[in-house]
Design a protein around this motif. Sequence first.
Motif, PDB file in Angstrom:
ATOM      1  N   UNK A   6       0.981  -1.066   0.014  1.00 44.36           N
ATOM      2  CA  UNK A   6       0.051  -0.015  -0.034  1.00 44.36           C
ATOM      3  C   UNK A   6       0.811   1.237  -0.021  1.00 44.36           C
ATOM      4  N   UNK A   7       0.515   2.252  -0.888  1.00 45.25           N
ATOM      5  CA  UNK A   7       1.130   3.357  -0.808  1.00 45.25           C
ATOM      6  C   UNK A   7       0.410   4.701  -0.664  1.00 45.25           C
ATOM      7  N   UNK A 129       2.640  -1.169  -6.324  1.00 46.33           N
ATOM      8  CA  UNK A 129       1.381  -1.055  -5.537  1.00 46.33           C
ATOM      9  C   UNK A 129       0.344  -1.750  -5.504  1.00 46.33           C
ATOM     10  N   UNK A 130      -0.201  -2.777  -4.625  1.00 50.83           N
ATOM     11  CA  UNK A 130      -1.505  -3.297  -4.803  1.00 50.83           C
ATOM     12  C   UNK A 130      -2.556  -2.291  -4.506  1.00 50.83           C
ATOM     13  N   UNK A 131      -2.343  -1.242  -3.977  1.00 47.79           N
ATOM     14  CA  UNK A 131      -3.259  -0.274  -3.695  1.00 47.79           C
ATOM     15  C   UNK A 131      -2.580   1.051  -3.344  1.00 47.79           C
ATOM     16  N   UNK A 175      -7.561   9.318 -12.255  1.00 53.24           N
ATOM     17  CA  UNK A 175      -8.549   8.930 -13.584  1.00 53.24           C
ATOM     18  C   UNK A 175      -7.934   7.538 -14.385  1.00 53.24           C
ATOM     19  N   UNK A 176      -6.762   7.357 -14.348  1.00 52.53           N
ATOM     20  CA  UNK A 176      -6.546   6.432 -15.319  1.00 52.53           C
ATOM     21  C   UNK A 176      -5.849   5.142 -14.897  1.00 52.53           C
ATOM     22  N   UNK A 177      -5.667   4.844 -13.199  1.00 52.37           N
ATOM     23  CA  UNK A 177      -5.124   3.770 -12.694  1.00 52.37           C
ATOM     24  C   UNK A 177      -6.061   3.374 -11.654  1.00 52.37           C
ATOM     25  N   UNK A 178      -6.597   1.886 -11.967  1.00 58.02           N
ATOM     26  CA  UNK A 178      -7.676   1.411 -11.068  1.00 58.02           C
ATOM     27  C   UNK A 178      -7.002   0.824  -9.788  1.00 58.02           C
ATOM     28  N   UNK A 179      -5.617   0.806  -9.694  1.00 55.38           N
ATOM     29  CA  UNK A 179      -5.040   0.351  -8.001  1.00 55.38           C
ATOM     30  C   UNK A 179      -5.033   1.917  -7.416  1.00 55.38           C
ATOM     31  N   UNK A 180      -5.471   2.924  -7.658  1.00 53.36           N
ATOM     32  CA  UNK A 180      -5.426   4.125  -7.118  1.00 53.36           C
ATOM     33  C   UNK A 180      -6.959   4.271  -6.284  1.00 53.36           C
ATOM     34  N   UNK A 181      -7.039   4.491  -5.050  1.00 52.52           N
ATOM     35  CA  UNK A 181      -8.185   4.964  -4.316  1.00 52.52           C
ATOM     36  C   UNK A 181      -8.001   6.357  -3.993  1.00 52.52           C
ATOM     37  N   UNK A 182      -8.870   7.356  -4.804  1.00 56.30           N
ATOM     38  CA  UNK A 182      -8.644   8.770  -4.414  1.00 56.30           C
ATOM     39  C   UNK A 182      -9.673   9.210  -3.946  1.00 56.30           C
TER      40      UNK A 182
END
Length: 212
Positions: A6-7, A129-131, A175-182
């Motif tokens: 996680x980052x 990162x996984x997330x 907006x482009x990376x599914x691994x990002x929880x914004x």
Amino acid sequence: MKGFFITFEGTDGSGKSTQLRLLTQSLNSLGYSVTVTREPGGCRLSEQMRDIVLSAQNSELCPLSELLLYQAARAQHVTQVIRPALERGHIVICDRYTHSTEAYQGCARGLDEELVRSLNAVAAQGVLPDLTVMLLVPPELSFNRKGGADEQDRMEQAGADFHRAVYEGYCRMAQRDDSIFALDTSGLKKQQTASVILKEVLQRLKDSGKAE
């Protein structure tokens, strides 16, 4: 790898370090083995490179040298800390990683973004990162929260336009990376933000088959 990576990302003063600490406390209380680290830094040599790249005394450091120092610090960090902890099955939580390099050195410094991504891939050595928990707080608000820029931190002293470019870069990445929880935390209290993040992390752990 057996662990989960996680980052945390965000502009300076976005609250990411506080949220990282709260998440770590929650995961420890649930019985997870957690390794907490940061970039640049995380091990002896990388911390020395951190001192060079962030020192306000090094104002003559050019953007390319800055980028290469960050990548050298990352390569050492991944080799000595992140990969071994993941191989032990730990949840590794890192304060900043490759998205920071894209935002700061690519979007804000104006270095070629393909070059930045290529060097990220080399230094990360396949450890991605996984997330990524990305706290989207406009820099005007985040610096107000922390009482202004740190006079000893070269990056924080880079100016309003620089930090606006960092923020906008983060918004595009989200907006482009599914691994990002914004998460826009500007209207949330600290504990509310922590609860939202913990819920997301536990769901991702469950989906990956790594929930306790």
